[in-house]
Design a protein around this motif. Structure first.
Motif, short mmCIF file in Angstrom:
data_model
loop_
_atom_site.label_atom_id
_atom_site.label_comp_id
_atom_site.label_asym_id
_atom_site.label_seq_id
_atom_site.Cartn_x
_atom_site.Cartn_y
_atom_site.Cartn_z
N PHE A 123 0.85 -1.19 0.00
CA PHE A 123 0.00 0.00 0.00
C PHE A 123 0.88 1.24 0.00
CE2 PHE A 123 0.38 -1.69 4.29
CZ PHE A 123 0.80 -0.60 5.03
N GLY A 124 0.28 2.41 0.09
CA GLY A 124 1.04 3.65 0.07
C GLY A 124 1.44 4.04 -1.34
N ALA A 125 2.44 4.90 -1.45
CA ALA A 125 2.90 5.36 -2.77
C ALA A 125 3.38 4.19 -3.62
CB ALA A 125 4.00 6.40 -2.61
N SER A 126 3.99 3.20 -2.98
CA SER A 126 4.47 2.04 -3.74
C SER A 126 3.30 1.31 -4.40
CB SER A 126 5.27 1.09 -2.84
OG SER A 126 4.60 0.80 -1.64
N ASP A 127 2.16 1.27 -3.73
CA ASP A 127 0.95 0.65 -4.29
C ASP A 127 0.55 1.38 -5.57
OD1 ASP A 127 -1.45 -0.85 -4.50
OD2 ASP A 127 -2.51 0.44 -3.10
N LEU A 128 0.48 2.70 -5.49
CA LEU A 128 0.05 3.49 -6.64
C LEU A 128 1.00 3.35 -7.81
CD1 LEU A 128 -1.79 5.46 -8.05
CD2 LEU A 128 -0.66 7.32 -6.81
N VAL A 129 2.30 3.40 -7.56
CA VAL A 129 3.23 3.32 -8.69
C VAL A 129 3.32 1.92 -9.27
CG1 VAL A 129 4.55 5.37 -8.05
CG2 VAL A 129 5.32 3.15 -7.29
N LEU A 130 2.94 0.91 -8.51
CA LEU A 130 2.88 -0.43 -9.09
C LEU A 130 1.60 -0.64 -9.90
CD1 LEU A 130 4.41 -2.55 -6.20
CD2 LEU A 130 5.43 -2.07 -8.43
N TRP A 131 0.50 0.01 -9.51
CA TRP A 131 -0.73 -0.04 -10.28
C TRP A 131 -0.54 0.69 -11.61
CZ3 TRP A 131 -5.72 -1.98 -9.85
CH2 TRP A 131 -6.09 -2.57 -8.64
N ASP A 132 0.15 1.82 -11.58
CA ASP A 132 0.24 2.70 -12.74
C ASP A 132 1.64 3.30 -12.86
OD1 ASP A 132 -0.55 4.33 -14.89
OD2 ASP A 132 -1.22 5.93 -13.55
N PRO A 133 2.64 2.46 -13.19
CA PRO A 133 4.02 2.96 -13.17
C PRO A 133 4.28 4.14 -14.10
CG PRO A 133 3.93 0.65 -13.89
CD PRO A 133 2.54 1.07 -13.55
N ASP A 134 3.80 4.09 -15.32
CA ASP A 134 4.07 5.18 -16.26
C ASP A 134 3.32 6.45 -15.88
OD1 ASP A 134 5.78 3.52 -17.69
OD2 ASP A 134 4.19 2.84 -19.04
N GLY A 135 2.05 6.29 -15.54
CA GLY A 135 1.24 7.46 -15.17
C GLY A 135 1.72 8.10 -13.89
N ALA A 136 2.09 7.28 -12.92
CA ALA A 136 2.58 7.83 -11.65
C ALA A 136 3.88 8.59 -11.87
CB ALA A 136 2.77 6.71 -10.62
#
Length: 173
Positions: free
Chosen positions: A29-42
């Motif tokens: 979870f956390g920022a790592s969660d978001l960048v794994l869901w959407d690496p290019d967009g993040a």
């Protein structure tokens, strides 16, 4: 992952799997969660991290925690922060929205925590980095504003928490 590569993350989890005896599940979870869901967009939105926020099942497993600590110690690229995704405000149906990230060594399964749960937590804390992350989730369509508001209203949060999250959501994107 955008700041240090999915290859590094996969190697990290392979290292964890090699260190445990029985099967376990890790929730990111956390920022790592978001960048794994959407690496290019993040990355395009300037959301980067070198830290993995995680919780695991079974939660009382010292062996899993020790394996994660040892694997992180063996990597200069990855920092860890233990927590528990169940500490977040519980949104209806969240357990069905977690996304399987991968399986490692036949023993370790890694899930990415539901982005609606992540967004609600970020709206509650509402620091600058949280605001940036929620803005990205809304603009990119990873999270729908109307659905998020409805989930917050129907969550286990207290009425003051709900009011705070909904007010912060109204200010976003």
């Amino acid at each position: 992952m955008n700041d240090f590569g999915r290859r590094n993350i996969d190697a990290f989890f392979e290292n964890v799997a090699a260190r445990i005896e029985s099967s376990a599940t890790v929730y990111v979870f956390g920022a790592s969660d978001l960048v794994l869901w959407d690496p290019d967009g993040a990355q395009a939105a300037g959301i980067v991290t070198r830290e993995i926020d995680f919780g695991f099942d079974p939660p009382e497993s010292d062996a899993v925690f020790n394996a994660i600590q040892d694997a992180a110690g063996a990597s200069s690229d990855i920092h860890i922060d233990e927590g528990d995704h169940r500490w977040f405000i519980q949104l209806p149906g969240a357990e069905n929205r977690h996304r399987k990230y991968g399986e490692y060594g036949g023993k370790l399964t890694v899930y990415l925590v539901d982005l609606y749960t992540l967004a609600a937590g970020k709206l509650e804390r509402n620091e600058r980095a949280d605001q940036k992350a929620v803005d990205h989730m809304l603009r990119s369509g990873l999270v729908d504003r109307v659905v998020l508001a409805d989930l917050i209203r129907n969550s286990n949060a207290t009425e003051p928490q709900k009011a705070l999250m909904l007010a912060n959501l109204d200010k976003r994107g």
